[in-house]
Design an enzyme around this catalytic site. Structure first.
Site, PDB file in Angstrom:
ATOM      1  N   ARG A  35      16.242  35.100  13.906  1.00 31.42           N
ATOM      2  CA  ARG A  35      17.690  35.041  13.651  1.00 31.42           C
ATOM      3  C   ARG A  35      18.288  33.720  14.097  1.00 31.42           C
ATOM      4  O   ARG A  35      19.207  33.202  13.464  1.00 31.42           O
ATOM      5  CB  ARG A  35      18.395  36.180  14.367  1.00 31.42           C
ATOM      6  N   LYS A 211      12.703  57.982   6.231  1.00 33.98           N
ATOM      7  CA  LYS A 211      13.675  59.033   5.913  1.00 33.98           C
ATOM      8  C   LYS A 211      14.370  58.872   4.574  1.00 33.98           C
ATOM      9  O   LYS A 211      14.938  57.814   4.285  1.00 33.98           O
ATOM     10  CB  LYS A 211      14.746  59.058   7.009  1.00 33.98           C
ATOM     11  N   GLY A 367      14.396  45.844   8.189  1.00 37.11           N
ATOM     12  CA  GLY A 367      13.565  45.537   9.347  1.00 37.11           C
ATOM     13  C   GLY A 367      12.064  45.681   9.147  1.00 37.11           C
ATOM     14  O   GLY A 367      11.307  44.733   9.346  1.00 37.11           O
ATOM     15  N   GLY A 390      20.687  46.325   8.331  1.00 45.08           N
ATOM     16  CA  GLY A 390      21.767  47.225   7.925  1.00 45.08           C
ATOM     17  C   GLY A 390      22.670  46.595   6.879  1.00 45.08           C
ATOM     18  O   GLY A 390      23.094  47.257   5.920  1.00 45.08           O
TER      19      GLY A 390
END
Ligand code: AMP
Length: 409
Positions: A35, A211, A367, A390
């Site tokens: 980052r 998920k 990620g 996100g």
């Protein structure tokens, strides 16, 4: 809206929102500086033009006040190294680009240090989240921050989905020609827009991970755009069970079976091909040393679980990927952290790299898929690797990201 490339930063105090939320070990060493390094070109460009750079970032999850372990002072040395990469052993401030640190992000010291900066110098402000006003999107706090700079540059794609003081609210205190995306943000937005709105077809979305519930919105948005959707990873078993398959002890969200059926039905109506894994690498327990076998994904014996896509699935998925002109990949195909279950994810990464070499545009984000392409040394073989987990997911869910909207307004 001004653009970064046509702005002249000479002599200006440039307030840059970066995402320096990097992982640290217990000795405050940075374990992954992606980052930070991703935003260095933006900083260097401003400095090269004679601008003064004031950096602000959040870091970790402090509880609304100063906490030693969340101080951005731990990053100063590394920032200095990144900015002076030809001179990595030089002590702080000794030659090269000077990096100062203010132990508050607002207040007198921050203001004075910002004012005293000379062209080509950098000031890093203390963690924005030491004020709860940051996450609350407090206007008065945003205005105080805005006073530190003449120009506002947002280069923090990782937090673009948050309507925080420094990522969105602050923009209203700068006129249109004094607020803009940094180079990282610009390229993130361009790549995402290319996939969302200018995708050459066939357009294949590869969605994996644990998920279904996390990925419903992205799949629904992609049903409007993609020609093919490959579903792998733990989430595939909810779809397989919904279709009547026997999935043993594989991951399953029983409260999402109806959603899975709805998605399959919608895909049929919209002529989007959904590809589920024909076979799976199954295991008798969730363990790196488990006994394994290969079975059809809808015929997993009781007590066994699918932890990776099988060889037939790899073949079919790779063929679809090979024939694509646009590829979006979010989420691994199996438990790639364990060697026995990494072949699926690795093979798909290779297929994406091959398709890219043959002219497809490929964007990898989220990620774990980013970790996977890095683990297999394929990051430079795909067109773009997104830095925003996100934020990237929300972008592809079709949401308006506050950090982007605030600059465009
Ligand atoms: P996500 O954060 O939803 O993208 O999920 C990523 C995680 O899903 C990784 O840690 C994988 O190990 C895990 N995962 C992928 N496939 C499976 C599977 N078949 N069973 C259990 N976990 C899985």
């Amino acid at each position: 809206m001004s653009t970064f490339s046509n702005h002249n930063f000479a002599g200006q105090k440039v307030l840059v929102r970066v995402d320096f939320n990097v992982p640290l070990d217990e000795k405050f060493n940075i374990t992954d500086d992606t980052r930070m390094s991703a935003t260095i070109p933006t900083i260097k460009k401003i400095l090269a033009e004679g601008g003064k750079v004031i950096l602000m970032s959040h870091f970790g999850r402090p509880k609304g006040g100063p906490e030693e372990k969340y101080s951005l002072k731990h990053l100063v040395k590394h920032l200095y190294k990144l900015l002076n990469s030809n001179d990595v052993n030089s002590p702080l401030g000794d030659g090269g680009t000077k990096v100062f640190f203010a132990d508050d992000c607002i207040g007198t010291q921050a203001g004075i240090t910002a004012t005293m900066l000379r062209p080509g110098e950098v000031l890093l402000l203390e963690n924005l989240r030491f004020y709860k006003e940051e996450e609350a999107g407090d206007e008065a706090f945003a205005e105080k921050l805005s006073k530190l700079g003449d120009v506002y540059v947002n280069d923090a794609f990782g937090t673009a989905h948050r309507a925080h003081a420094s990522t969105a609210v602050i923009a209203k205190f700068f006129p249109a020609d004094k607020k803009m995306f940094g180079l990282l943000m610009e390229s993130e937005v361009l790549s995402a827009e290319k996939v969302l709105h200018q995708a050459e077809k066939p357009f294949t979305a590869i969605i994996g991970g644990a998920k279904v519930s996390d990925k419903i919105l992205i799949i629904e948005n992609l049903l409007e755009r993609a020609t093919d959707i490959i579903i792998g990873g733990g989430m595939a078993y909810t779809f397989l069970k919904a279709r009547g398959g026997k999935i043993g002890a594989s991951l399953c969200e029983d409260d999402r079976l109806k959603t899975a059926l709805d998605i399959l039905e919608k895909a049929k109506q919209k002529n989007v091909s959904i590809h589920l894994p024909e076979d799976s690498v199954i295991a008798d327990k969730f363990d790196a040393n488990a006994n394994t076998d290969i079975r059809p994904s809808d015929a997993v014996p009781d007590g066994w679980m699918g932890l990776d896509i099988g060889p037939k699935a790899v073949g079919i998925f790779s063929e679809v990927i090979k024939n694509s002109k646009t590829i979006l990949w979010n989420g691994p195909m199996g438990v790639f952290e364990m060697e026995k279950f990494q072949n699926g994810t690795k093979s798909i990464a290779l297929a994406v790299a091959d398709a890219t070499a043959n002219g497809a545009f490929s964007l990898v984000g989220g990620g774990d898929s980013v970790a996977a392409v890095n683990q297999f040394n394929l990051a430079d073989k795909v067109s773009y690797v997104s830095t925003g987990g996100g934020a990237m997911l929300e972008y592809f869910e079709g949401k308006v990201l506050p950090g982007i909207a605030a600059i465009k307004e």
